[in-house]
Design a protein around this motif. Structure first.
Motif, PDB file in Angstrom:
ATOM      1  N   UNK A   1       0.788  -1.082   0.057  1.00  0.00           N
ATOM      2  CA  UNK A   1       0.060  -0.006  -0.039  1.00  0.00           C
ATOM      3  C   UNK A   1       0.932   1.180  -0.099  1.00  0.00           C
ATOM      4  N   UNK A   2       0.542   2.166  -0.740  1.00  0.00           N
ATOM      5  CA  UNK A   2       1.168   3.339  -0.859  1.00  0.00           C
ATOM      6  C   UNK A   2       0.705   4.545  -0.138  1.00  0.00           C
ATOM      7  N   UNK A   3       1.067   4.449   1.111  1.00  0.00           N
ATOM      8  CA  UNK A   3       1.025   5.464   2.314  1.00  0.00           C
ATOM      9  C   UNK A   3       1.605   6.658   2.118  1.00  0.00           C
ATOM     10  N   UNK A   4       1.102   7.963   2.698  1.00  0.00           N
ATOM     11  CA  UNK A   4       1.763   9.225   2.592  1.00  0.00           C
ATOM     12  C   UNK A   4       3.377   9.158   3.145  1.00  0.00           C
ATOM     13  N   UNK A   5       3.414   8.590   3.975  1.00  0.00           N
ATOM     14  CA  UNK A   5       4.624   8.072   4.757  1.00  0.00           C
ATOM     15  C   UNK A   5       5.756   7.378   3.692  1.00  0.00           C
ATOM     16  N   UNK A   6       5.214   6.250   3.159  1.00  0.00           N
ATOM     17  CA  UNK A   6       6.000   5.617   2.087  1.00  0.00           C
ATOM     18  C   UNK A   6       6.339   6.481   0.946  1.00  0.00           C
ATOM     19  N   UNK A   7       5.463   7.523   0.508  1.00  0.00           N
ATOM     20  CA  UNK A   7       5.756   8.420  -0.602  1.00  0.00           C
ATOM     21  C   UNK A   7       6.752   9.361  -0.234  1.00  0.00           C
ATOM     22  N   UNK A   8       6.784   9.881   1.008  1.00  0.00           N
ATOM     23  CA  UNK A   8       7.891  10.706   1.414  1.00  0.00           C
ATOM     24  C   UNK A   8       9.145   9.910   1.570  1.00  0.00           C
ATOM     25  N   UNK A   9       9.199   8.580   1.757  1.00  0.00           N
ATOM     26  CA  UNK A   9      10.503   7.787   2.085  1.00  0.00           C
ATOM     27  C   UNK A   9      11.005   7.773   0.403  1.00  0.00           C
ATOM     28  N   UNK A  43      14.069  -7.119  -5.449  1.00  0.00           N
ATOM     29  CA  UNK A  43      12.952  -6.212  -5.413  1.00  0.00           C
ATOM     30  C   UNK A  43      12.275  -6.324  -4.106  1.00  0.00           C
ATOM     31  N   UNK A  44      12.047  -5.241  -3.466  1.00  0.00           N
ATOM     32  CA  UNK A  44      11.187  -5.191  -2.231  1.00  0.00           C
ATOM     33  C   UNK A  44       9.651  -5.176  -2.523  1.00  0.00           C
ATOM     34  N   UNK A  45       9.371  -4.041  -3.557  1.00  0.00           N
ATOM     35  CA  UNK A  45       8.119  -3.588  -3.559  1.00  0.00           C
ATOM     36  C   UNK A  45       7.980  -3.291  -5.031  1.00  0.00           C
ATOM     37  N   UNK A  46       6.772  -3.294  -5.766  1.00  0.00           N
ATOM     38  CA  UNK A  46       6.592  -2.897  -6.940  1.00  0.00           C
ATOM     39  C   UNK A  46       5.100  -1.914  -6.953  1.00  0.00           C
ATOM     40  N   UNK A  47       5.286  -0.801  -7.524  1.00  0.00           N
ATOM     41  CA  UNK A  47       4.112   0.010  -7.694  1.00  0.00           C
ATOM     42  C   UNK A  47       3.773   0.213  -8.947  1.00  0.00           C
ATOM     43  N   UNK A  48       2.323   0.105  -9.546  1.00  0.00           N
ATOM     44  CA  UNK A  48       2.191   0.004 -10.868  1.00  0.00           C
ATOM     45  C   UNK A  48       0.814   0.382 -11.242  1.00  0.00           C
ATOM     46  N   UNK A  49       0.723   1.074 -12.281  1.00  0.00           N
ATOM     47  CA  UNK A  49      -0.615   1.529 -13.088  1.00  0.00           C
ATOM     48  C   UNK A  49      -1.450   0.426 -13.565  1.00  0.00           C
ATOM     49  N   UNK A  50      -0.338  -0.581 -13.869  1.00  0.00           N
ATOM     50  CA  UNK A  50      -1.090  -2.101 -14.415  1.00  0.00           C
ATOM     51  C   UNK A  50      -0.367  -3.277 -13.874  1.00  0.00           C
ATOM     52  N   UNK A  51      -0.701  -3.440 -12.526  1.00  0.00           N
ATOM     53  CA  UNK A  51       0.056  -4.579 -11.737  1.00  0.00           C
ATOM     54  C   UNK A  51       0.081  -5.749 -12.418  1.00  0.00           C
ATOM     55  N   UNK A  56       5.876 -10.025 -10.697  1.00  0.00           N
ATOM     56  CA  UNK A  56       6.934 -11.271 -10.657  1.00  0.00           C
ATOM     57  C   UNK A  56       6.576 -12.285  -9.789  1.00  0.00           C
ATOM     58  N   UNK A  57       7.183 -13.633  -9.910  1.00  0.00           N
ATOM     59  CA  UNK A  57       7.272 -14.660  -9.068  1.00  0.00           C
ATOM     60  C   UNK A  57       7.132 -14.401  -7.585  1.00  0.00           C
ATOM     61  N   UNK A  58       7.983 -13.521  -7.204  1.00  0.00           N
ATOM     62  CA  UNK A  58       8.045 -13.335  -5.939  1.00  0.00           C
ATOM     63  C   UNK A  58       7.329 -11.922  -5.092  1.00  0.00           C
ATOM     64  N   UNK A  59       7.395 -11.057  -6.122  1.00  0.00           N
ATOM     65  CA  UNK A  59       6.442  -9.718  -5.726  1.00  0.00           C
ATOM     66  C   UNK A  59       5.426  -9.639  -6.328  1.00  0.00           C
ATOM     67  N   UNK A  60       4.378  -9.220  -5.790  1.00  0.00           N
ATOM     68  CA  UNK A  60       3.024  -8.684  -6.402  1.00  0.00           C
ATOM     69  C   UNK A  60       2.981  -7.456  -6.547  1.00  0.00           C
ATOM     70  N   UNK A  61       2.794  -6.790  -7.623  1.00  0.00           N
ATOM     71  CA  UNK A  61       2.777  -5.350  -7.783  1.00  0.00           C
ATOM     72  C   UNK A  61       1.617  -4.786  -7.127  1.00  0.00           C
ATOM     73  N   UNK A  66      -2.249   7.003 -11.624  1.00  0.00           N
ATOM     74  CA  UNK A  66      -1.287   7.709 -12.430  1.00  0.00           C
ATOM     75  C   UNK A  66      -0.650   8.797 -11.674  1.00  0.00           C
ATOM     76  N   UNK A  67      -1.585   9.357 -11.009  1.00  0.00           N
ATOM     77  CA  UNK A  67      -1.185  10.708 -10.134  1.00  0.00           C
ATOM     78  C   UNK A  67      -0.209  10.038  -9.064  1.00  0.00           C
ATOM     79  N   UNK A  68      -0.330   8.917  -8.408  1.00  0.00           N
ATOM     80  CA  UNK A  68       0.678   8.426  -7.230  1.00  0.00           C
ATOM     81  C   UNK A  68       1.852   8.085  -8.058  1.00  0.00           C
ATOM     82  N   UNK A  69       1.665   7.653  -9.118  1.00  0.00           N
ATOM     83  CA  UNK A  69       3.057   7.159  -9.872  1.00  0.00           C
ATOM     84  C   UNK A  69       4.015   8.480  -9.957  1.00  0.00           C
ATOM     85  N   UNK A  70       3.332   9.626 -10.525  1.00  0.00           N
ATOM     86  CA  UNK A  70       4.035  10.808 -10.334  1.00  0.00           C
ATOM     87  C   UNK A  70       4.619  11.348  -9.539  1.00  0.00           C
TER      88      UNK A  70
END
Length: 241
Positions: A1-9, A43-51, A56-61, A66-70
């Motif tokens: 999940x892309x929280x405000x805290x994670x965005x800042x990091x 890879x620890x995490x993946x964030x995608x507009x089209x997960x 991947x086999x080990x990491x689910x996006x 699109x605004x969060x991606x920016x």
């Protein structure tokens, strides 16, 4: 999940001190992200507009807008995904025939391009001076176009390294020998200097040969360091066939 805290990091990872603090860096674009599982990077995490396109086999996006991606991307026009990856411990590869040695390269685009060149010509390792730009810099990662996954990058005190190297130390210099006429040895370090100042004096003192690219035109005073690297490597490898 892309929280405000994670965005800042994630936004802070454009700076070296925060990449080291969190032990993380970002890789952008589905094409490069898909290559990561075949490398030493994790890879620890993946964030995608089209997960569904990038999981991947080990990491689910995780699905993001699109605004969060920016908000988390360092690209001016991000288009698909961002992977959060872990930094790896440096390792030094021994007894390589050709290595690039970079003395104070500051431009991320130049380092990324030279990583790409090394990958193209099959050069396994680049040795960087301690003040060379950090290769985890987002602009370096982007400019390397995925080649950072296949080229080993090591940061060293160049004076100490070159003093103890068993390879010939060949460096670029405006007053050097015409490199088209130089017979390169089987094992050598190709040393390229800072964009504005060239190779520093203490490094120059350890060169066994200075080479230069002769100028045939009359307008430009010098070549971009990554362009010079490409010309020299092209000539070196042309003699191998």
């Amino acid at each position: 999940m892309l929280t405000a805290h994670k965005i800042k990091i994630l936004q802070s990872l454009d700076k070296k001190k925060f990449r080291q603090k969190y032990n993380l860096f970002l890789v952008e674009g589905n094409k490069t992200i898909k290559e990561i599982p075949n490398s030493h990077f994790k890879i620890k995490e993946i964030f995608s507009v089209n997960p569904d396109e990038i999981s991947t086999e080990n990491v689910a996006a995780s699905q993001i807008t699109p605004n969060e991606l920016k908000k988390i991307s360092f690209l001016q026009h991000p288009k698909d995904s961002v992977a959060v990856c872990e930094l790896i411990n440096e390792k030094f590869l021994e007894n390589l025939s050709i290595q690039l040695v970079l003395d104070g390269i500051q431009d991320p685009g130049n380092l990324g391009t030279m990583i790409r060149l090394a990958d193209w010509f099959g050069i396994e390792q680049i040795i960087c001076s301690e003040d060379t730009v950090d290769f985890y810099n987002p602009k370096v990662i982007q400019a390397s176009m995925g080649s950072f996954l296949r080229v080993n990058i090591v940061y060293k005190n160049l004076t100490g390294y070159l003093k103890n190297s068993t390879s010939e130390n060949i460096g670029t210099d405006m007053d050097g020998m015409n490199f088209y006429e130089y017979d390169f040895p089987e094992k050598f370090n190709l040393i390229l200097g800072n964009e504005g100042n060239g190779i520093r004096p203490e490094t120059e003192n350890l060169l066994t040969q200075k080479i230069t690219i002769p100028r045939f035109g009359k307008s430009t005073e010098s070549l971009n360091v990554s362009i010079a690297a490409g010309i020299i490597l092209g000539q070196i490898f042309s003699k191998k066939f």
